[in-house]
Every structure is written in structure tokens, then in C-alpha cells.
Design a protein around this motif. Structure first.
Motif, PDB file in Angstrom:
ATOM      1  N   PRO A  34      91.957  47.443   1.524  1.00 56.51           N
ATOM      2  CA  PRO A  34      93.124  48.122   0.964  1.00 56.51           C
ATOM      3  C   PRO A  34      93.150  49.631   1.164  1.00 56.51           C
ATOM      4  O   PRO A  34      94.067  50.281   0.680  1.00 56.51           O
ATOM      5  N   GLY A  35      92.188  50.206   1.858  1.00 54.76           N
ATOM      6  CA  GLY A  35      92.225  51.639   2.080  1.00 54.76           C
ATOM      7  C   GLY A  35      91.694  52.422   0.894  1.00 54.76           C
ATOM      8  O   GLY A  35      90.846  51.943   0.147  1.00 54.76           O
ATOM      9  N   GLN A  36      92.223  53.641   0.706  1.00 54.81           N
ATOM     10  CA  GLN A  36      91.731  54.525  -0.343  1.00 54.81           C
ATOM     11  C   GLN A  36      92.884  55.051  -1.173  1.00 54.81           C
ATOM     12  O   GLN A  36      94.021  55.122  -0.702  1.00 54.81           O
ATOM     13  N   THR A  37      92.566  55.467  -2.395  1.00 63.25           N
ATOM     14  CA  THR A  37      93.567  56.025  -3.305  1.00 63.25           C
ATOM     15  C   THR A  37      93.065  57.352  -3.837  1.00 63.25           C
ATOM     16  O   THR A  37      91.893  57.497  -4.180  1.00 63.25           O
ATOM     17  N   ILE A  38      93.965  58.334  -3.898  1.00 65.61           N
ATOM     18  CA  ILE A  38      93.616  59.658  -4.395  1.00 65.61           C
ATOM     19  C   ILE A  38      94.655  60.074  -5.422  1.00 65.61           C
ATOM     20  O   ILE A  38      95.847  59.763  -5.274  1.00 65.61           O
ATOM     21  N   GLN A  39      94.235  60.748  -6.502  1.00 74.47           N
ATOM     22  CA  GLN A  39      95.172  61.171  -7.540  1.00 74.47           C
ATOM     23  C   GLN A  39      95.727  62.544  -7.210  1.00 74.47           C
ATOM     24  O   GLN A  39      94.986  63.504  -6.975  1.00 74.47           O
ATOM     25  N   LEU A  40      97.048  62.634  -7.197  1.00 73.47           N
ATOM     26  CA  LEU A  40      97.744  63.874  -6.889  1.00 73.47           C
ATOM     27  C   LEU A  40      98.877  64.060  -7.897  1.00 73.47           C
ATOM     28  O   LEU A  40      99.829  63.264  -7.915  1.00 73.47           O
ATOM     29  N   ASN A  41      98.789  65.081  -8.734  1.00 72.18           N
ATOM     30  CA  ASN A  41      99.865  65.370  -9.688  1.00 72.18           C
ATOM     31  C   ASN A  41     100.293  64.140 -10.488  1.00 72.18           C
ATOM     32  O   ASN A  41     101.466  63.772 -10.516  1.00 72.18           O
ATOM     33  N   GLU A 115      94.516  67.564   0.910  1.00 68.74           N
ATOM     34  CA  GLU A 115      93.259  67.017   0.391  1.00 68.74           C
ATOM     35  C   GLU A 115      92.371  66.500   1.517  1.00 68.74           C
ATOM     36  O   GLU A 115      91.137  66.570   1.436  1.00 68.74           O
ATOM     37  N   LEU A 116      92.981  65.984   2.576  1.00 69.09           N
ATOM     38  CA  LEU A 116      92.224  65.464   3.714  1.00 69.09           C
ATOM     39  C   LEU A 116      91.841  66.561   4.707  1.00 69.09           C
ATOM     40  O   LEU A 116      91.187  66.287   5.714  1.00 69.09           O
ATOM     41  N   GLY A 117      92.261  67.793   4.434  1.00 64.53           N
ATOM     42  CA  GLY A 117      91.924  68.913   5.306  1.00 64.53           C
ATOM     43  C   GLY A 117      92.696  68.919   6.611  1.00 64.53           C
ATOM     44  O   GLY A 117      92.227  69.481   7.610  1.00 64.53           O
ATOM     45  N   ILE A 118      93.881  68.348   6.612  1.00 63.20           N
ATOM     46  CA  ILE A 118      94.691  68.256   7.830  1.00 63.20           C
ATOM     47  C   ILE A 118      95.801  69.297   7.761  1.00 63.20           C
ATOM     48  O   ILE A 118      96.678  69.238   6.896  1.00 63.20           O
ATOM     49  N   GLU A 119      95.771  70.242   8.682  1.00 66.94           N
ATOM     50  CA  GLU A 119      96.760  71.316   8.708  1.00 66.94           C
ATOM     51  C   GLU A 119      97.944  70.932   9.602  1.00 66.94           C
ATOM     52  O   GLU A 119      99.090  70.945   9.184  1.00 66.94           O
ATOM     53  N   SER A 120      97.675  70.611  10.857  1.00 60.18           N
ATOM     54  CA  SER A 120      98.748  70.245  11.786  1.00 60.18           C
ATOM     55  C   SER A 120      98.583  68.795  12.208  1.00 60.18           C
ATOM     56  O   SER A 120      97.459  68.285  12.297  1.00 60.18           O
ATOM     57  N   PHE A 121      99.689  68.138  12.499  1.00 57.99           N
ATOM     58  CA  PHE A 121      99.656  66.704  12.765  1.00 57.99           C
ATOM     59  C   PHE A 121     100.952  66.292  13.453  1.00 57.99           C
ATOM     60  O   PHE A 121     101.938  67.038  13.487  1.00 57.99           O
ATOM     61  N   SER A 122     100.940  65.083  14.006  1.00 55.85           N
ATOM     62  CA  SER A 122     102.157  64.426  14.454  1.00 55.85           C
ATOM     63  C   SER A 122     102.495  63.346  13.436  1.00 55.85           C
ATOM     64  O   SER A 122     101.662  63.000  12.588  1.00 55.85           O
ATOM     65  N   ALA A 123     103.699  62.812  13.504  1.00 53.62           N
ATOM     66  CA  ALA A 123     104.111  61.860  12.479  1.00 53.62           C
ATOM     67  C   ALA A 123     105.207  60.945  12.993  1.00 53.62           C
ATOM     68  O   ALA A 123     105.953  61.298  13.916  1.00 53.62           O
ATOM     69  N   MET A 124     105.306  59.763  12.367  1.00 58.71           N
ATOM     70  CA  MET A 124     106.400  58.841  12.627  1.00 58.71           C
ATOM     71  C   MET A 124     106.875  58.298  11.285  1.00 58.71           C
ATOM     72  O   MET A 124     106.060  58.034  10.390  1.00 58.71           O
TER      73      MET A 124
END
Length: 280
Positions: A34-41, A115-124
């Protein structure tokens, strides 16, 4: 019938024939963890990761979940580090406020990537996922290198609002009902909450209200993918997106509806990869 509208830009090859209706399941049964879960706000945001390399964020449509992307992850993960996100209230993610806007979803995704330390990325993004990306690409344009918008709109036209107002589990097509049931990890109550939020979006004039001026600020290379028989958003909308986003390309898929990329005869993953792999 519109097939390709790229003007002077070079387009990937595409058949002009209407394709047979061989459909990929929108949300296949889960075969991985099931992947991972992180609490945000105060929210629990669930995500899955596959592959290595440059980050590629994948956002599903309304009522869906990360599993919408499972038919494509083997091919996409050969070249990219995939980050599949369950938007707020969807899949394993929570949404205690029982309120959904694409603007809020965009903030959630940025917080997760921080939180994952990702600044730039591509997306769909598919439908609501693409609408979330429009908010991301206009609010923080320097973060997104390239993106693919699938069945995405700048605003809700009357025909979409009519569908959204009357949406219930009984009015949904059978394959969409199956997707809701597979993706709603908390059962029928989660489905009722999502459909209530979907109904409410029909009365929202603020969340999706992009102008040519706001879209012109997008710096990401953008591929716009749309079926010419989309019952939510007519082809005039992706045409306007193409004309407004500076560095964009447009792929109109003949004979396809709002779920264009799930037709097994559509070479979606290979076409998207050719676009994403092209030098910036």
C-alpha cells in the motif's frame, strides 16, 4: 474531427482511425504493497514510489486513487522515479474537513514533495489530477520541468456542472462505480463523502477559473491530451489550453471520451515518454 493540432511543432505519430473499445480497467486490483503515508496539516497523504531517476509525479482523477496509474507504471518506471499520490480524501489519504478543491490539493502535493526533498520534477495528471497541476504550475512555475495534462479543463462548462450535480453512485457508469469501490479504502462512507464533494464543485466558480493571462505564466513544457468525445470538457477547452500555455503541444485522440488514455489501443505511455524525454 480534430486529430492533431500542433501547428509548427513536431507531433508524435498517431493513427487517425477510430479505435476499438478495448478498455483497460481504470483501477486494477492492487498487487503491490500500500505504499507510505505521511501527515501533512492534519491530513494523512498516501503515496507510492517506483523506479529511479528524475521524479515524475502522477496524479489521478476525481474518485480514483494511485491505482489508476498501475497499468502504466512498468513502462514509466523504467526511466523515472514515479511518485503516485492519493489526493486528499481519496484512496488511503484522509480529508477531515470533507471539502475538496484543486487549489487545496495542489498545496498538499507541494507539501508532500517538500517532505520528500524534491524541488523540481515532471508530472502527469488525469482530469482532477491535471486541474491540480494547473494550480501547481501557475503558483510555482519554477518547480515543474514538464507536465502532461489529460482530460483537463480551465473551468467547469455547463455540461460538466450538470453531470457533477446529479452524480451519485447510481448514476455513475458501471466501470466508474467499480473504480470508486476499489479506490475507496474506507468503504461506502468515503464514497458518499467524495460524491458530496464532487456535487459541491458544480457550484464552485473560484477553484477552476484560469484565464489566458494566468496560463501564460506556465513555464513547464506541456503535453495536452484529450479525447474528441469528452462528455465533460469539449475540445474547445484543450485548444484554449494549447493556445494559452507558451510551450505546449496538443494530442487530440479520435473517438475517445474522458477516459481516453485507458483505451488499450492508445499508445499513451510510449507517447508520454517521448515527450518527457525530449531535451528541455
Amino acid at each position: 474531427m480534430i486529430q492533431w493540432q500542433l501547428h509548427h511543432r513536431r507531433a508524435p505519430a498517431c493513427s487517425t482511425n477510430v479505435k476499438p473499445t478495448t478498455m483497460t480497467t481504470y483501477a486494477p486490483k492492487r498487487t503491490t504493497g500500500p505504499g507510505q503515508t505521511i501527515q501533512l496539516n492534519q491530513l494523512d497523504i498516501h503515496y507510492e514510489e517506483y523506479g529511479t531517476g528524475q521524479p515524475l509525479v502522477l496524479l489521478h482523477g476525481f474518485g480514483g486513487c494511485s491505482q489508476n496509474w498501475h497499468p502504466f507504471i512498468d513502462q514509466l518506471s523504467e526511466r523515472y522515479r514515479l511518485i503516485l499520490v492519493d489526493l486528499r480524501g481519496h484512496g488511503y489519504s484522509t480529508n477531515p474537513d470533507n471539502r475538496f478543491t484543486h487549489r487545496d490539493a495542489a498545496e498538499d502535493v507541494f507539501l508532500l514533495l517538500d517532505e520528500l526533498g524534491i524541488e523540481s520534477f515532471s508530472a502527469m495528471g488525469i482530469s482532477s489530477g491535471g486541474m491540480t497541476l494547473l494550480h501547481m504550475a501557475t503558483s510555482k512555475p519554477d518547480r515543474i520541468d514538464s507536465m502532461v495534462l489529460i482530460s483537463t479543463t480551465t473551468h467547469f462548462p455547463d455540461q460538466a456542472r450538470a453531470i457533477m450535480r446529479r452524480a451519485s453512485i447510481g448514476t455513475l457508469p458501471r466501470d466508474v462505480q467499480e473504480m470508486y469501490r476499489e479506490c475507496a479504502k474506507r468503504g461506502d462512507e468515503q464514497i458518499r463523502q467524495l460524491l458530496s464533494q464532487f456535487n459541491a464543485l458544480a457550484e464552485n466558480d473560484d477553484d477552476m477559473n484560469f484565464t489566458k493571462e494566468s496560463l501564460s505564466t506556465i513555464t513547464a513544457r506541456t503535453l495536452i491530451v484529450h479525447g474528441d468525445r469528452d462528455n465533460f470538457f469539449p475540445v474547445e477547452i484543450p485548444l484554449d489550453l494549447y493556445r494559452s500555455i507558451p510551450n505546449s503541444e496538443l494530442w487530440i485522440i479520435p473517438g475517445s471520451d474522458h477516459s481516453a488514455i485507458f483505451d488499450a489501443a492508445t499508445p499513451f505511455a510510449s507517447t508520454a515518454l517521448r515527450f518527457l524525454d525530449r531535451p528541455h
